[in-house]
Design an enzyme around this catalytic site. Structure first.
Site, mmCIF file in Angstrom:
data_model
loop_
_atom_site.group_PDB
_atom_site.id
_atom_site.type_symbol
_atom_site.label_atom_id
_atom_site.label_comp_id
_atom_site.label_asym_id
_atom_site.label_seq_id
_atom_site.Cartn_x
_atom_site.Cartn_y
_atom_site.Cartn_z
ATOM 1 N N ARG A 1 3.607 0.070 -6.676
ATOM 2 C CA ARG A 1 2.736 0.293 -7.830
ATOM 3 C C ARG A 1 2.820 1.762 -8.227
ATOM 4 O O ARG A 1 2.485 2.636 -7.427
ATOM 5 C CB ARG A 1 1.301 -0.080 -7.441
ATOM 6 C CG ARG A 1 0.371 -0.178 -8.605
ATOM 7 C CD ARG A 1 -0.847 -0.995 -8.283
ATOM 8 N NE ARG A 1 -1.763 -0.349 -7.350
ATOM 9 C CZ ARG A 1 -3.082 -0.477 -7.409
ATOM 10 N NH1 ARG A 1 -3.622 -1.213 -8.339
ATOM 11 N NH2 ARG A 1 -3.858 0.101 -6.532
ATOM 12 N N ASP B 1 -7.141 -0.409 0.862
ATOM 13 C CA ASP B 1 -5.702 -0.627 0.662
ATOM 14 C C ASP B 1 -5.176 -1.513 1.786
ATOM 15 O O ASP B 1 -5.129 -1.106 2.950
ATOM 16 C CB ASP B 1 -4.970 0.724 0.653
ATOM 17 C CG ASP B 1 -3.512 0.551 0.266
ATOM 18 O OD1 ASP B 1 -2.768 -0.145 0.995
ATOM 19 O OD2 ASP B 1 -3.112 1.089 -0.774
ATOM 20 N N ASP C 1 -2.129 -0.122 3.850
ATOM 21 C CA ASP C 1 -2.512 0.969 4.758
ATOM 22 C C ASP C 1 -3.316 0.443 5.939
ATOM 23 O O ASP C 1 -3.143 0.885 7.069
ATOM 24 C CB ASP C 1 -3.336 2.019 4.005
ATOM 25 C CG ASP C 1 -2.469 2.923 3.151
ATOM 26 O OD1 ASP C 1 -1.260 3.044 3.448
ATOM 27 O OD2 ASP C 1 -2.993 3.494 2.178
HETATM 28 N N1 URA Z 1 -4.135 -3.068 -3.489
HETATM 29 C C1 URA Z 1 -4.867 -2.963 -2.363
HETATM 30 O O1 URA Z 1 -4.342 -2.889 -1.261
HETATM 31 N N2 URA Z 1 -6.210 -2.961 -2.483
HETATM 32 C C2 URA Z 1 -6.853 -3.041 -3.669
HETATM 33 O O2 URA Z 1 -8.082 -3.050 -3.698
HETATM 34 C C3 URA Z 1 -6.056 -3.140 -4.831
HETATM 35 C C4 URA Z 1 -4.704 -3.152 -4.710
#
Ligand code: URA
Length: 209
Positions: free
Chosen positions: A104, A200, A203
């Site tokens: 992204r 995330d 992560d």
């Molecule tokens: N990607 C993620 O890992 N978490 C989110 O809240 C949005 C996109």
């Protein structure tokens, strides 16, 4: 609007709540994602067509149901989508796997392709695209578009959490693709994260933050 299946089974809801907890360990988060992957796989494959084959039990021959057609393809969007993979492969061990590398862009939030490796005959198979977080929908839309461009017609999408914004974007871009999710959350924040969400997913799976 494409069809959205919210898998509200108590085991899924319970495990998802454990995952949302910011103090959940990396190991625990990954394990729970795998377990929910297995449970979502059960739902997304619920209506697979069956055919009948003749088998011999120790007592008699019979017409027994088996899943019809070619082996399906599990298509995780890298990297967080891989979190579902082991759980799903435990249920469907003969499935093929297609890896879709998208990241992204932090400025535009748009999905950029950097890797694609799939079975050569993927166009002839049901393909289940997976990514835990359906946030803006950009990655999911891009993954489905690139699969359609390679001729895939039979597509389903599985996520852990969906934002209403992502569901609307996906339905507008790919109204033919049904979605399975464990929950639909409130909204996206200004950084494109799902609220309340779980942060995330990549992560938290790999301990990279
Ligand atoms: N990607 C993620 O890992 N978490 C989110 O809240 C949005 C996109």
């Amino acid at each position: 609007m494409n069809q959205v299946h919210v898998v509200s089974h108590p085991l899924v809801a319970h495990k998802l709540s454990l995952m949302r907890d910011k103090d959940r360990s990396t190991h625990g988060f990954r394990q729970l994602l795998n377990e929910i992957g297995m449970l979502l796989c059960y739902e997304v494959t619920r209506n697979l067509p069956l055919e009948y084959v003749t088998i011999a039990t120790p007592l008699a021959t019979m017409q027994a149901p088996v899943i019809a057609g070619k082996k399906l393809v599990l298509a995780p969007i890298l990297r967080a989508g891989t979190g579902f993979l082991d759980g799903m492969l435990q249920l469907v061990p003969s499935a093929r796997v297609a890896h879709i590398g998208l990241y992204r862009d932090p400025a535009t939030l748009q999905a950029v392709e950097y890797y694609f490796k799939a079975p050569l005959d993927i166009a002839e198979r049901l393909t289940i695209v997976m990514d835990p977080m359906l946030a803006t929908g950009h990655s999911a839309i891009a993954a489905l578009t690139l699969l359609k461009n390679r001729g895939v017609k039979d597509l389903r999408f599985v996520c852990l959490l969906a934002a209403p914004e992502g569901l609307a974007a996906l339905a507008a871009a790919h109204p033919d693709v049904e979605v399975w999710t464990a929950a639909v959350d409130s909204h996206l924040n200004d950084h494109g994260y799902i609220v309340p969400g779980l942060g995330d997913a990549g992560d938290r799976m790999y301990g990279t933050k």
